[in-house]
Design a protein around this motif. Structure first.
Motif, mmCIF file in Angstrom:
data_model
loop_
_atom_site.group_PDB
_atom_site.id
_atom_site.type_symbol
_atom_site.label_atom_id
_atom_site.label_comp_id
_atom_site.label_asym_id
_atom_site.label_seq_id
_atom_site.Cartn_x
_atom_site.Cartn_y
_atom_site.Cartn_z
ATOM 1 N N LYS B 14 130.835 53.633 -7.281
ATOM 2 C CA LYS B 14 130.661 52.292 -7.853
ATOM 3 C C LYS B 14 130.410 52.364 -9.364
ATOM 4 O O LYS B 14 130.971 51.600 -10.134
ATOM 5 C CB LYS B 14 129.486 51.582 -7.167
ATOM 6 N N ASN B 15 129.562 53.289 -9.772
ATOM 7 C CA ASN B 15 129.270 53.415 -11.199
ATOM 8 C C ASN B 15 130.489 53.892 -11.978
ATOM 9 O O ASN B 15 130.706 53.484 -13.126
ATOM 10 C CB ASN B 15 128.096 54.361 -11.414
ATOM 11 N N GLN B 17 133.576 53.195 -11.176
ATOM 12 C CA GLN B 17 134.437 52.012 -11.287
ATOM 13 C C GLN B 17 134.042 51.173 -12.494
ATOM 14 O O GLN B 17 134.889 50.745 -13.275
ATOM 15 C CB GLN B 17 134.345 51.157 -10.012
ATOM 16 N N ASN B 18 132.746 50.958 -12.629
ATOM 17 C CA ASN B 18 132.279 50.112 -13.723
ATOM 18 C C ASN B 18 132.493 50.759 -15.092
ATOM 19 O O ASN B 18 132.924 50.107 -16.044
ATOM 20 C CB ASN B 18 130.799 49.776 -13.520
ATOM 21 N N ARG B 21 136.175 50.932 -15.978
ATOM 22 C CA ARG B 21 136.647 49.607 -16.375
ATOM 23 C C ARG B 21 136.227 49.253 -17.800
ATOM 24 O O ARG B 21 137.038 48.811 -18.595
ATOM 25 C CB ARG B 21 136.089 48.536 -15.428
ATOM 26 N N THR B 22 134.937 49.448 -18.090
ATOM 27 C CA THR B 22 134.429 48.942 -19.372
ATOM 28 C C THR B 22 134.744 49.871 -20.546
ATOM 29 O O THR B 22 135.050 49.400 -21.635
ATOM 30 C CB THR B 22 132.915 48.707 -19.302
ATOM 31 N N THR B 36 124.000 57.209 -15.658
ATOM 32 C CA THR B 36 123.856 55.920 -14.961
ATOM 33 C C THR B 36 123.410 56.127 -13.516
ATOM 34 O O THR B 36 122.797 55.246 -12.923
ATOM 35 C CB THR B 36 125.181 55.113 -14.933
ATOM 36 N N HIS B 98 136.846 42.841 -5.898
ATOM 37 C CA HIS B 98 136.664 44.178 -6.490
ATOM 38 C C HIS B 98 137.077 44.158 -7.952
ATOM 39 O O HIS B 98 138.041 44.834 -8.340
ATOM 40 C CB HIS B 98 137.527 45.213 -5.759
ATOM 41 N N ASP B 100 135.809 45.410 -10.757
ATOM 42 C CA ASP B 100 135.813 46.705 -11.447
ATOM 43 C C ASP B 100 136.979 47.575 -10.983
ATOM 44 O O ASP B 100 137.763 48.066 -11.799
ATOM 45 C CB ASP B 100 134.491 47.451 -11.199
ATOM 46 N N HIS B 164 141.021 39.452 -14.307
ATOM 47 C CA HIS B 164 139.844 40.222 -14.708
ATOM 48 C C HIS B 164 139.570 40.126 -16.204
ATOM 49 O O HIS B 164 138.454 40.394 -16.646
ATOM 50 C CB HIS B 164 140.022 41.686 -14.319
#
Lengths: 199, 199
Positions: B14-15, B17-18, B21-22, B36, B98, B100, B164
DNA sequence: CCTACCGATCGGTAGG
DNA sequence: CCTACCGATCGGTAGG
Protein backbone atom coordinates in the motif's frame (compact mmCIF):
# COMPACT_ATOMS: atom_id res chain seq x y z
CA UNK A 1 36.78 25.18 -38.49
CA UNK A 2 33.29 25.67 -37.17
CA UNK A 3 31.14 22.83 -35.87
CA UNK A 4 28.96 21.03 -38.40
CA UNK A 5 25.99 21.47 -36.10
CA UNK A 6 24.70 25.02 -36.12
CA UNK A 7 23.62 25.06 -32.51
CA UNK A 8 24.84 22.56 -29.98
CA UNK A 9 22.59 23.98 -27.29
CA UNK A 10 19.55 23.44 -29.49
CA UNK A 11 20.70 19.88 -30.15
CA UNK A 12 21.02 19.21 -26.43
CA UNK A 13 17.53 20.58 -25.82
CA UNK A 14 15.99 18.46 -28.57
CA UNK A 15 17.72 15.29 -27.40
CA UNK A 16 16.70 15.99 -23.81
CA UNK A 17 13.08 16.36 -24.94
CA UNK A 18 13.20 12.97 -26.61
CA UNK A 19 14.94 11.20 -23.70
CA UNK A 20 12.73 12.79 -21.03
CA UNK A 21 9.72 11.70 -23.05
CA UNK A 22 10.75 8.11 -23.73
CA UNK A 23 12.65 7.24 -20.53
CA UNK A 24 11.25 9.81 -18.12
CA UNK A 25 13.10 12.70 -16.47
CA UNK A 26 14.32 10.78 -13.42
CA UNK A 27 15.43 7.78 -15.47
CA UNK A 28 17.42 9.95 -17.89
CA UNK A 29 21.02 10.53 -16.85
CA UNK A 30 23.17 13.40 -18.03
CA UNK A 31 25.64 10.72 -19.15
CA UNK A 32 23.00 9.17 -21.42
CA UNK A 33 22.12 12.59 -22.79
CA UNK A 34 25.79 13.36 -23.47
CA UNK A 35 26.13 10.10 -25.40
CA UNK A 36 23.24 10.95 -27.76
CA UNK A 37 24.83 14.35 -28.36
CA UNK A 38 28.27 12.86 -28.90
CA UNK A 39 30.23 14.72 -26.23
CA UNK A 40 31.58 13.94 -22.75
CA UNK A 41 29.11 14.28 -19.84
CA UNK A 42 30.98 17.18 -18.25
CA UNK A 43 30.85 19.11 -21.52
CA UNK A 44 27.08 19.41 -21.26
CA UNK A 45 27.62 21.94 -18.49
CA UNK A 46 29.27 24.36 -20.91
CA UNK A 47 25.85 24.71 -22.51
CA UNK A 48 23.29 24.12 -19.78
CA UNK A 49 23.36 25.01 -16.10
CA UNK A 50 21.77 21.80 -14.84
CA UNK A 51 19.50 18.91 -15.67
CA UNK A 52 16.58 20.68 -14.08
CA UNK A 53 17.01 23.79 -16.17
CA UNK A 54 16.61 21.59 -19.23
CA UNK A 55 13.25 20.45 -17.83
CA UNK A 56 12.19 23.99 -16.97
CA UNK A 57 13.00 25.24 -20.46
CA UNK A 58 10.86 22.55 -22.01
CA UNK A 59 7.89 23.12 -19.72
CA UNK A 60 7.83 26.90 -19.94
CA UNK A 61 8.49 27.02 -23.66
CA UNK A 62 5.43 24.85 -24.28
CA UNK A 63 3.37 26.82 -21.77
CA UNK A 64 4.23 29.96 -23.74
CA UNK A 65 3.11 28.41 -27.01
CA UNK A 66 -0.23 27.33 -25.60
CA UNK A 67 -0.86 30.71 -23.99
CA UNK A 68 0.00 32.79 -27.02
CA UNK A 69 -2.08 30.69 -29.39
CA UNK A 70 -5.10 31.05 -27.11
CA UNK A 71 -4.54 34.78 -26.74
CA UNK A 72 -4.76 35.23 -30.50
CA UNK A 73 -8.04 33.33 -30.62
CA UNK A 74 -9.59 35.26 -27.74
CA UNK A 75 -9.05 38.48 -29.70
CA UNK A 76 -11.08 37.20 -32.65
CA UNK A 77 -14.80 37.92 -33.00
CA UNK A 78 -16.26 34.45 -32.56
CA UNK A 79 -19.23 32.92 -30.80
CA UNK A 80 -18.52 30.42 -27.98
CA UNK A 81 -18.89 27.37 -30.20
CA UNK A 82 -16.51 28.72 -32.84
CA UNK A 83 -14.13 29.97 -30.17
CA UNK A 84 -14.01 26.63 -28.37
CA UNK A 85 -13.49 24.77 -31.65
CA UNK A 86 -10.66 27.16 -32.57
CA UNK A 87 -9.05 26.77 -29.14
CA UNK A 88 -9.21 22.98 -29.42
CA UNK A 89 -7.69 23.05 -32.88
CA UNK A 90 -4.87 25.35 -31.79
CA UNK A 91 -4.10 23.20 -28.75
CA UNK A 92 -3.93 20.04 -30.85
CA UNK A 93 -1.76 21.72 -33.48
CA UNK A 94 0.85 22.57 -30.85
CA UNK A 95 0.82 19.02 -29.48
CA UNK A 96 1.38 17.51 -32.91
CA UNK A 97 4.08 20.06 -33.72
CA UNK A 98 6.04 19.31 -30.52
CA UNK A 99 5.24 15.72 -29.58
CA UNK A 100 8.34 15.18 -27.44
CA UNK A 101 8.19 18.50 -25.63
CA UNK A 102 4.46 18.41 -24.94
CA UNK A 103 4.70 14.88 -23.55
CA UNK A 104 7.36 16.12 -21.13
CA UNK A 105 5.15 19.12 -20.37
CA UNK A 106 2.26 16.79 -19.49
CA UNK A 107 4.10 14.11 -17.50
CA UNK A 108 7.42 15.37 -16.14
CA UNK A 109 6.61 18.87 -14.88
CA UNK A 110 6.26 17.57 -11.32
CA UNK A 111 10.02 17.12 -11.04
CA UNK A 112 10.69 20.87 -11.14
CA UNK A 113 11.68 22.56 -7.90
CA UNK A 114 8.92 24.19 -5.93
CA UNK A 115 9.46 27.76 -7.16
CA UNK A 116 9.20 26.75 -10.82
CA UNK A 117 6.47 24.32 -9.96
CA UNK A 118 4.25 27.02 -8.50
CA UNK A 119 4.80 29.32 -11.44
CA UNK A 120 4.04 26.45 -13.79
CA UNK A 121 0.82 25.47 -12.03
CA UNK A 122 -0.40 29.06 -12.13
CA UNK A 123 0.16 29.30 -15.87
CA UNK A 124 -1.64 26.03 -16.41
CA UNK A 125 -4.57 27.04 -14.21
CA UNK A 126 -4.95 30.33 -16.07
CA UNK A 127 -4.95 28.49 -19.37
CA UNK A 128 -7.59 26.03 -18.24
CA UNK A 129 -9.65 28.87 -16.79
CA UNK A 130 -9.82 30.51 -20.21
CA UNK A 131 -11.23 27.32 -21.69
CA UNK A 132 -13.76 27.19 -18.87
CA UNK A 133 -14.76 30.78 -19.55
CA UNK A 134 -15.56 29.96 -23.16
CA UNK A 135 -17.61 26.96 -22.09
CA UNK A 136 -19.48 28.94 -19.46
CA UNK A 137 -20.40 31.77 -21.81
CA UNK A 138 -21.67 29.13 -24.25
CA UNK A 139 -23.81 27.61 -21.51
CA UNK A 140 -25.20 31.06 -20.67
CA UNK A 141 -26.06 31.64 -24.31
CA UNK A 142 -27.69 28.18 -24.37
CA UNK A 143 -25.40 27.05 -27.16
CA UNK A 144 -24.04 24.32 -24.87
CA UNK A 145 -25.89 21.96 -22.59
CA UNK A 146 -25.71 22.59 -18.87
CA UNK A 147 -22.73 20.71 -17.43
CA UNK A 148 -20.25 21.11 -14.62
CA UNK A 149 -17.65 23.29 -16.41
CA UNK A 150 -14.78 22.09 -14.23
CA UNK A 151 -15.31 18.39 -14.95
CA UNK A 152 -16.18 19.01 -18.57
CA UNK A 153 -12.99 20.97 -19.31
CA UNK A 154 -10.88 18.38 -17.48
CA UNK A 155 -12.39 15.72 -19.75
CA UNK A 156 -11.67 17.83 -22.82
CA UNK A 157 -8.02 18.24 -21.84
CA UNK A 158 -7.81 14.54 -21.07
CA UNK A 159 -8.77 13.76 -24.66
CA UNK A 160 -6.47 16.33 -26.25
CA UNK A 161 -3.52 15.60 -23.99
CA UNK A 162 -3.70 11.88 -24.63
CA UNK A 163 -2.85 12.26 -28.31
CA UNK A 164 0.87 11.63 -27.78
CA UNK A 165 0.03 8.23 -26.28
CA UNK A 166 -1.66 6.78 -29.34
CA UNK A 167 -0.83 9.02 -32.28
CA UNK A 168 1.62 7.63 -34.80
CA UNK A 169 3.17 10.42 -36.93
CA UNK A 170 3.84 7.87 -39.67
CA UNK A 171 0.27 6.54 -39.69
CA UNK A 172 -2.51 7.68 -41.98
CA UNK A 173 -4.32 9.71 -39.35
CA UNK A 174 -3.98 13.44 -40.11
CA UNK A 175 -4.25 16.44 -37.79
CA UNK A 176 -7.62 17.24 -39.34
CA UNK A 177 -8.91 13.74 -38.49
CA UNK A 178 -7.84 14.03 -34.86
CA UNK A 179 -9.40 17.45 -34.46
CA UNK A 180 -12.58 16.12 -36.04
CA UNK A 181 -12.73 13.09 -33.75
CA UNK A 182 -12.33 15.18 -30.64
CA UNK A 183 -14.84 17.79 -31.78
CA UNK A 184 -17.26 14.97 -32.57
CA UNK A 185 -16.76 13.17 -29.25
CA UNK A 186 -16.80 16.34 -27.20
CA UNK A 187 -18.57 19.23 -28.90
CA UNK A 188 -21.42 17.17 -30.31
CA UNK A 189 -21.86 15.75 -26.85
CA UNK A 190 -22.38 19.11 -25.21
CA UNK A 191 -24.23 20.83 -28.04
CA UNK A 192 -27.98 21.16 -27.66
CA UNK A 193 -29.77 18.90 -30.11
CA UNK A 194 -32.18 21.74 -31.07
CA UNK A 195 -30.32 25.05 -30.68
CA UNK A 196 -32.50 27.71 -29.04
CA UNK A 197 -32.50 31.43 -29.79
CA UNK A 198 -32.31 33.74 -26.73
CA UNK A 199 -34.86 31.60 -24.94
CA UNK B 1 3.43 -10.94 21.05
CA UNK B 2 2.24 -10.55 17.51
CA UNK B 3 2.76 -7.38 15.50
CA UNK B 4 0.05 -4.73 15.80
CA UNK B 5 -0.13 -4.62 12.02
CA UNK B 6 -1.93 -7.65 10.65
CA UNK B 7 0.09 -7.87 7.46
CA UNK B 8 3.38 -6.10 6.97
CA UNK B 9 3.58 -7.18 3.35
CA UNK B 10 0.21 -5.59 2.64
CA UNK B 11 1.38 -2.41 4.34
CA UNK B 12 4.51 -2.29 2.19
CA UNK B 13 2.42 -2.76 -0.95
CA UNK B 14 0.00 0.00 0.00
CA UNK B 15 2.77 2.44 0.88
CA UNK B 16 4.60 1.62 -2.34
CA UNK B 17 1.42 2.36 -4.30
CA UNK B 18 1.18 5.76 -2.69
CA UNK B 19 4.85 6.65 -3.13
CA UNK B 20 5.03 5.41 -6.72
CA UNK B 21 1.97 7.49 -7.46
CA UNK B 22 3.07 10.72 -5.82
CA UNK B 23 6.83 10.65 -6.46
CA UNK B 24 7.03 8.28 -9.41
CA UNK B 25 8.65 4.83 -9.49
CA UNK B 26 12.15 5.99 -10.39
CA UNK B 27 12.13 8.79 -7.84
CA UNK B 28 11.01 6.50 -5.02
CA UNK B 29 13.87 4.86 -3.13
CA UNK B 30 13.58 1.69 -1.11
CA UNK B 31 15.00 3.74 1.78
CA UNK B 32 12.09 6.18 1.55
CA UNK B 33 9.62 3.31 1.39
CA UNK B 34 11.21 1.68 4.45
CA UNK B 35 10.86 4.94 6.35
CA UNK B 36 7.10 5.18 5.72
CA UNK B 37 6.73 1.58 6.87
CA UNK B 38 8.87 2.16 9.95
CA UNK B 39 11.57 -0.46 9.39
CA UNK B 40 15.18 -0.48 8.16
CA UNK B 41 15.69 -0.50 4.36
CA UNK B 42 17.27 -3.96 4.33
CA UNK B 43 14.27 -5.40 6.18
CA UNK B 44 12.04 -4.73 3.19
CA UNK B 45 13.75 -7.61 1.43
CA UNK B 46 12.35 -10.07 3.97
CA UNK B 47 8.94 -9.30 2.47
CA UNK B 48 9.52 -8.39 -1.16
CA UNK B 49 12.04 -9.70 -3.66
CA UNK B 50 12.84 -6.36 -5.28
CA UNK B 51 11.58 -2.89 -6.06
CA UNK B 52 10.46 -4.01 -9.49
CA UNK B 53 8.35 -6.86 -8.14
CA UNK B 54 6.43 -4.25 -6.14
CA UNK B 55 5.67 -2.45 -9.39
CA UNK B 56 4.72 -5.66 -11.18
CA UNK B 57 2.31 -6.65 -8.42
CA UNK B 58 0.55 -3.31 -8.64
CA UNK B 59 0.25 -3.34 -12.42
CA UNK B 60 -0.95 -6.92 -12.77
CA UNK B 61 -3.33 -6.76 -9.82
CA UNK B 62 -5.11 -3.79 -11.40
CA UNK B 63 -5.08 -5.43 -14.83
CA UNK B 64 -6.82 -8.43 -13.27
CA UNK B 65 -9.51 -6.25 -11.73
CA UNK B 66 -10.26 -4.50 -15.00
CA UNK B 67 -10.37 -7.76 -16.94
CA UNK B 68 -12.62 -9.61 -14.53
CA UNK B 69 -15.10 -6.75 -14.24
CA UNK B 70 -15.41 -6.57 -18.01
CA UNK B 71 -15.76 -10.34 -18.30
CA UNK B 72 -18.79 -10.27 -16.01
CA UNK B 73 -20.41 -7.56 -18.12
CA UNK B 74 -19.78 -9.34 -21.40
CA UNK B 75 -21.75 -12.31 -20.09
CA UNK B 76 -24.85 -10.22 -19.46
CA UNK B 77 -27.62 -9.86 -22.04
CA UNK B 78 -27.29 -6.20 -23.00
CA UNK B 79 -27.41 -4.17 -26.19
CA UNK B 80 -24.24 -2.30 -27.24
CA UNK B 81 -25.28 0.98 -25.66
CA UNK B 82 -26.11 -0.64 -22.32
CA UNK B 83 -22.99 -2.77 -22.49
CA UNK B 84 -20.69 0.16 -23.19
CA UNK B 85 -22.29 2.20 -20.40
CA UNK B 86 -21.86 -0.72 -18.00
CA UNK B 87 -18.22 -1.19 -19.05
CA UNK B 88 -17.52 2.51 -18.53
CA UNK B 89 -19.13 2.46 -15.12
CA UNK B 90 -17.18 -0.63 -14.04
CA UNK B 91 -13.89 0.86 -15.25
CA UNK B 92 -14.50 4.09 -13.34
CA UNK B 93 -15.53 2.23 -10.20
CA UNK B 94 -12.19 0.40 -10.13
CA UNK B 95 -10.26 3.64 -10.65
CA UNK B 96 -12.03 5.35 -7.76
CA UNK B 97 -11.62 2.28 -5.54
CA UNK B 98 -7.85 2.10 -6.14
CA UNK B 99 -6.71 5.63 -6.92
CA UNK B 100 -3.06 5.05 -5.99
CA UNK B 101 -2.69 1.70 -7.71
CA UNK B 102 -4.49 2.70 -10.91
CA UNK B 103 -2.37 5.84 -11.21
CA UNK B 104 0.74 3.67 -11.03
CA UNK B 105 -0.89 1.30 -13.52
CA UNK B 106 -1.40 4.19 -15.95
CA UNK B 107 1.92 6.00 -15.60
CA UNK B 108 4.65 3.76 -14.22
CA UNK B 109 4.15 0.48 -16.06
CA UNK B 110 6.88 1.38 -18.54
CA UNK B 111 9.56 0.77 -15.91
CA UNK B 112 8.91 -2.97 -15.78
CA UNK B 113 11.46 -5.26 -17.42
CA UNK B 114 10.76 -6.32 -20.97
CA UNK B 115 9.25 -9.74 -20.17
CA UNK B 116 6.65 -8.26 -17.80
CA UNK B 117 6.23 -5.30 -20.10
CA UNK B 118 5.21 -7.48 -23.03
CA UNK B 119 2.77 -9.46 -20.94
CA UNK B 120 1.31 -6.23 -19.60
CA UNK B 121 0.87 -4.65 -23.03
CA UNK B 122 -0.91 -7.75 -24.29
CA UNK B 123 -3.38 -7.66 -21.42
CA UNK B 124 -4.03 -3.99 -22.00
CA UNK B 125 -4.51 -4.44 -25.74
CA UNK B 126 -6.99 -7.28 -25.17
CA UNK B 127 -8.93 -5.10 -22.75
CA UNK B 128 -9.08 -2.17 -25.16
CA UNK B 129 -10.06 -4.53 -27.99
CA UNK B 130 -13.11 -5.63 -26.02
CA UNK B 131 -14.24 -2.02 -25.69
CA UNK B 132 -13.69 -1.57 -29.42
CA UNK B 133 -15.78 -4.67 -30.13
CA UNK B 134 -18.71 -3.24 -28.22
CA UNK B 135 -18.40 0.07 -30.08
CA UNK B 136 -18.16 -1.67 -33.45
CA UNK B 137 -21.22 -3.83 -32.89
CA UNK B 138 -23.10 -0.68 -31.88
CA UNK B 139 -22.02 1.02 -35.11
CA UNK B 140 -23.19 -2.02 -37.09
CA UNK B 141 -26.56 -1.90 -35.39
CA UNK B 142 -26.69 1.85 -36.12
CA UNK B 143 -27.02 2.67 -32.46
CA UNK B 144 -23.77 4.64 -32.64
CA UNK B 145 -22.59 7.10 -35.25
CA UNK B 146 -19.91 6.01 -37.67
CA UNK B 147 -16.49 6.84 -36.20
CA UNK B 148 -12.99 5.44 -36.30
CA UNK B 149 -13.27 2.89 -33.45
CA UNK B 150 -9.56 3.01 -32.64
CA UNK B 151 -9.43 6.78 -32.10
CA UNK B 152 -12.80 6.85 -30.41
CA UNK B 153 -11.88 4.22 -27.82
CA UNK B 154 -8.54 5.91 -27.15
CA UNK B 155 -10.43 9.12 -26.43
CA UNK B 156 -12.82 7.30 -24.13
CA UNK B 157 -9.92 5.81 -22.14
CA UNK B 158 -8.24 9.21 -22.04
CA UNK B 159 -11.27 10.63 -20.27
CA UNK B 160 -11.68 7.76 -17.84
CA UNK B 161 -8.00 7.39 -17.09
CA UNK B 162 -7.58 11.09 -16.35
CA UNK B 163 -9.86 10.92 -13.32
CA UNK B 164 -7.01 10.48 -10.86
CA UNK B 165 -5.51 13.78 -12.06
CA UNK B 166 -8.43 15.98 -11.08
CA UNK B 167 -10.70 13.97 -8.78
CA UNK B 168 -10.66 14.97 -5.13
CA UNK B 169 -12.00 12.13 -2.92
CA UNK B 170 -12.92 14.73 -0.29
CA UNK B 171 -14.82 16.95 -2.74
CA UNK B 172 -18.53 16.88 -3.38
CA UNK B 173 -18.26 15.10 -6.73
CA UNK B 174 -19.59 11.54 -6.42
CA UNK B 175 -18.84 8.46 -8.51
CA UNK B 176 -22.30 8.77 -10.07
CA UNK B 177 -21.55 12.37 -11.17
CA UNK B 178 -18.29 11.37 -12.83
CA UNK B 179 -19.88 8.45 -14.65
CA UNK B 180 -22.66 10.77 -15.78
CA UNK B 181 -20.26 13.44 -17.06
CA UNK B 182 -18.29 10.94 -19.08
CA UNK B 183 -21.38 9.26 -20.48
CA UNK B 184 -22.71 12.70 -21.41
CA UNK B 185 -19.48 13.88 -23.03
CA UNK B 186 -18.83 10.62 -24.79
CA UNK B 187 -21.95 8.51 -25.32
CA UNK B 188 -24.22 11.40 -26.24
CA UNK B 189 -21.57 12.45 -28.70
CA UNK B 190 -21.58 9.19 -30.58
CA UNK B 191 -25.29 8.42 -30.30
CA UNK B 192 -27.39 9.09 -33.38
CA UNK B 193 -29.69 12.04 -32.82
CA UNK B 194 -32.63 10.14 -34.39
CA UNK B 195 -32.07 6.43 -33.79
CA UNK B 196 -32.88 4.40 -36.91
CA UNK B 197 -34.50 0.96 -37.08
CA UNK B 198 -32.68 -1.52 -39.39
CA UNK B 199 -32.55 1.15 -42.07
C1' DC C 1 35.01 20.66 -24.89
C1' DC C 2 38.10 17.25 -22.24
C1' DT C 3 40.36 14.54 -18.15
C1' DA C 4 39.92 13.60 -13.65
C1' DC C 5 37.33 13.40 -9.85
C1' DC C 6 33.88 14.34 -5.67
C1' DG C 7 30.28 13.33 -2.32
C1' DA C 8 25.75 11.45 -2.29
C1' DT C 9 22.64 8.02 -3.12
C1' DC C 10 21.01 3.94 -5.19
C1' DG C 11 19.20 -1.32 -5.09
C1' DG C 12 20.48 -5.07 -2.94
C1' DT C 13 23.31 -8.85 -0.02
C1' DA C 14 25.76 -11.27 3.99
C1' DG C 15 25.19 -12.84 8.17
C1' DG C 16 22.98 -13.01 12.18
C1' DC D 1 13.96 -7.61 11.29
C1' DC D 2 18.72 -5.44 12.19
C1' DT D 3 23.87 -3.94 11.48
C1' DA D 4 27.17 -3.46 8.28
C1' DC D 5 28.40 -3.07 3.88
C1' DC D 6 29.13 -3.54 -1.57
C1' DG D 7 29.59 -2.03 -6.33
C1' DA D 8 27.30 0.99 -9.45
C1' DT D 9 25.65 5.18 -10.78
C1' DC D 10 24.19 9.76 -10.11
C1' DG D 11 24.54 15.27 -10.88
C1' DG D 12 27.92 18.26 -10.92
C1' DT D 13 32.81 20.76 -10.32
C1' DA D 14 37.93 21.98 -10.90
C1' DG D 15 41.09 23.13 -13.94
C1' DG D 16 42.71 23.42 -18.19
Amino acid sequence: MKSILPDRKEQINKNAQNLFRTKGYKATSMRALAKTVGIEPASLYSHVASKEVLLQNICFQIADEFIHALKNISEEKLNPKEKLAAAIQAHIRIILKHLDATTVFFHEWKYMNSASLNRFKNLRNDYEQKFRNILESGIEEQIFQKTDPHTSIKLLFAMMNSIHEWYNPKGKLKQKDIVESILKSYLNGILEKQPKQNQ
